[in-house]
Design a protein around this motif. Structure first.
Motif, mmCIF file in Angstrom:
data_model
loop_
_atom_site.group_PDB
_atom_site.id
_atom_site.type_symbol
_atom_site.label_atom_id
_atom_site.label_comp_id
_atom_site.label_asym_id
_atom_site.label_seq_id
_atom_site.Cartn_x
_atom_site.Cartn_y
_atom_site.Cartn_z
ATOM 1 N N VAL A 9 0.911 -1.202 -3.761
ATOM 2 C CA VAL A 9 0.300 0.021 -4.268
ATOM 3 C C VAL A 9 1.395 0.955 -4.743
ATOM 4 O O VAL A 9 2.545 0.851 -4.308
ATOM 5 C CB VAL A 9 -0.554 0.738 -3.187
ATOM 6 C CG1 VAL A 9 -1.761 -0.094 -2.798
ATOM 7 C CG2 VAL A 9 0.274 1.084 -1.975
ATOM 8 N N LYS A 10 1.038 1.843 -5.649
ATOM 9 C CA LYS A 10 1.969 2.874 -6.098
ATOM 10 C C LYS A 10 1.682 4.110 -5.252
ATOM 11 O O LYS A 10 0.523 4.504 -5.105
ATOM 12 C CB LYS A 10 1.698 3.156 -7.584
ATOM 13 C CG LYS A 10 2.758 3.944 -8.288
ATOM 14 C CD LYS A 10 4.064 3.242 -8.321
ATOM 15 C CE LYS A 10 4.527 2.855 -9.697
ATOM 16 N NZ LYS A 10 5.835 2.223 -9.638
ATOM 17 N N VAL A 11 2.711 4.705 -4.666
ATOM 18 C CA VAL A 11 2.509 5.894 -3.839
ATOM 19 C C VAL A 11 3.392 7.042 -4.330
ATOM 20 O O VAL A 11 4.475 6.819 -4.865
ATOM 21 C CB VAL A 11 2.805 5.623 -2.339
ATOM 22 C CG1 VAL A 11 1.806 4.651 -1.756
ATOM 23 C CG2 VAL A 11 4.214 5.130 -2.129
ATOM 24 N N ARG A 12 2.879 8.253 -4.147
ATOM 25 C CA ARG A 12 3.652 9.453 -4.422
ATOM 26 C C ARG A 12 4.052 10.044 -3.081
ATOM 27 O O ARG A 12 3.201 10.509 -2.322
ATOM 28 C CB ARG A 12 2.813 10.467 -5.221
ATOM 29 C CG ARG A 12 3.626 11.646 -5.745
ATOM 30 C CD ARG A 12 2.790 12.598 -6.569
ATOM 31 N NE ARG A 12 1.752 13.233 -5.746
ATOM 32 C CZ ARG A 12 0.446 13.000 -5.846
ATOM 33 N NH1 ARG A 12 -0.012 12.153 -6.724
ATOM 34 N NH2 ARG A 12 -0.399 13.624 -5.069
ATOM 35 N N CYS A 13 5.344 9.979 -2.780
ATOM 36 C CA CYS A 13 5.831 10.414 -1.474
ATOM 37 C C CYS A 13 6.062 11.922 -1.459
ATOM 38 O O CYS A 13 6.318 12.533 -2.489
ATOM 39 C CB CYS A 13 7.123 9.685 -1.131
ATOM 40 S SG CYS A 13 6.898 7.905 -1.051
ATOM 41 N N ARG A 15 7.063 5.596 -5.350
ATOM 42 C CA ARG A 15 7.556 4.314 -4.860
ATOM 43 C C ARG A 15 6.477 3.260 -4.985
ATOM 44 O O ARG A 15 5.296 3.567 -5.026
ATOM 45 C CB ARG A 15 7.960 4.432 -3.387
ATOM 46 C CG ARG A 15 9.171 5.291 -3.136
ATOM 47 C CD ARG A 15 9.608 5.188 -1.679
ATOM 48 N NE ARG A 15 10.881 5.839 -1.467
ATOM 49 C CZ ARG A 15 11.004 7.118 -1.082
ATOM 50 N NH1 ARG A 15 9.934 7.854 -0.884
ATOM 51 N NH2 ARG A 15 12.198 7.636 -0.907
ATOM 52 N N THR A 16 6.926 2.008 -5.020
ATOM 53 C CA THR A 16 6.008 0.885 -4.915
ATOM 54 C C THR A 16 5.982 0.503 -3.444
ATOM 55 O O THR A 16 7.018 0.165 -2.877
ATOM 56 C CB THR A 16 6.508 -0.301 -5.755
ATOM 57 O OG1 THR A 16 6.643 0.130 -7.105
ATOM 58 C CG2 THR A 16 5.507 -1.440 -5.694
ATOM 59 N N ALA A 17 4.815 0.583 -2.834
ATOM 60 C CA ALA A 17 4.716 0.297 -1.404
ATOM 61 C C ALA A 17 4.002 -1.024 -1.187
ATOM 62 O O ALA A 17 3.096 -1.392 -1.932
ATOM 63 C CB ALA A 17 3.975 1.416 -0.690
ATOM 64 N N ARG A 18 4.438 -1.714 -0.148
ATOM 65 C CA ARG A 18 3.887 -3.016 0.196
ATOM 66 C C ARG A 18 2.950 -2.845 1.375
ATOM 67 O O ARG A 18 3.272 -2.101 2.307
ATOM 68 C CB ARG A 18 5.065 -3.904 0.607
ATOM 69 C CG ARG A 18 4.853 -5.374 0.499
ATOM 70 C CD ARG A 18 6.174 -6.074 0.729
ATOM 71 N NE ARG A 18 6.768 -5.641 1.985
ATOM 72 C CZ ARG A 18 6.831 -6.396 3.082
ATOM 73 N NH1 ARG A 18 6.369 -7.611 3.074
ATOM 74 N NH2 ARG A 18 7.359 -5.931 4.175
ATOM 75 N N ILE A 19 1.805 -3.513 1.314
ATOM 76 C CA ILE A 19 0.900 -3.509 2.466
ATOM 77 C C ILE A 19 1.289 -4.703 3.325
ATOM 78 O O ILE A 19 1.159 -5.841 2.886
ATOM 79 C CB ILE A 19 -0.570 -3.617 2.026
ATOM 80 C CG1 ILE A 19 -0.914 -2.489 1.054
ATOM 81 C CG2 ILE A 19 -1.484 -3.596 3.235
ATOM 82 C CD1 ILE A 19 -2.254 -2.656 0.370
#
Length: 95
Positions: A31-35, A41-45
């Motif tokens: 998923v793409k996340v806005r920190c 960032r590109t985040a991994r589940i």
């Protein structure tokens, strides 16, 4: 024991974690996340969450940025909707 405000003690980020909002579903457990530190960032589940926890756009999550690649991260926690609303009210998350 419980107070009238309905405030819950929520899981807060550890030293190496930041709040993030899911902005985009990329597929392949990513998923793409806005920190909240201002980075996208590109985040991994991770595998242990994939089957048990459903992650959708606009969910509030905790991510742990990778040491060796700052634009990527692992999702470590997902907040329920009412918990996310509480975090917004307390100012931990800005939209």
């Amino acid at each position: 024991m419980s107070d009238d405000s309905g405030r819950k003690d929520l899981r807060m980020p550890d030293d190496d974690e930041v709040f993030a909002v899911v902005t985009n579903m990329l597929g392949a457990n990513r998923v793409k996340v806005r920190c909240m530190d201002g980075k996208e960032r590109t985040a991994r589940i991770p595998g242990k969450m994939q089957k048990r926890i459903w992650i959708r756009e606009d969910d509030v999550v905790l991510v742990e940025p990778w040491d060796w690649q700052d634009e990527k991260a692992d999702i470590t926690w997902r907040y329920e909707k009412q918990d996310a609303d509480q975090l917004r009210e307390e100012g931990h998350i800005t939209d």
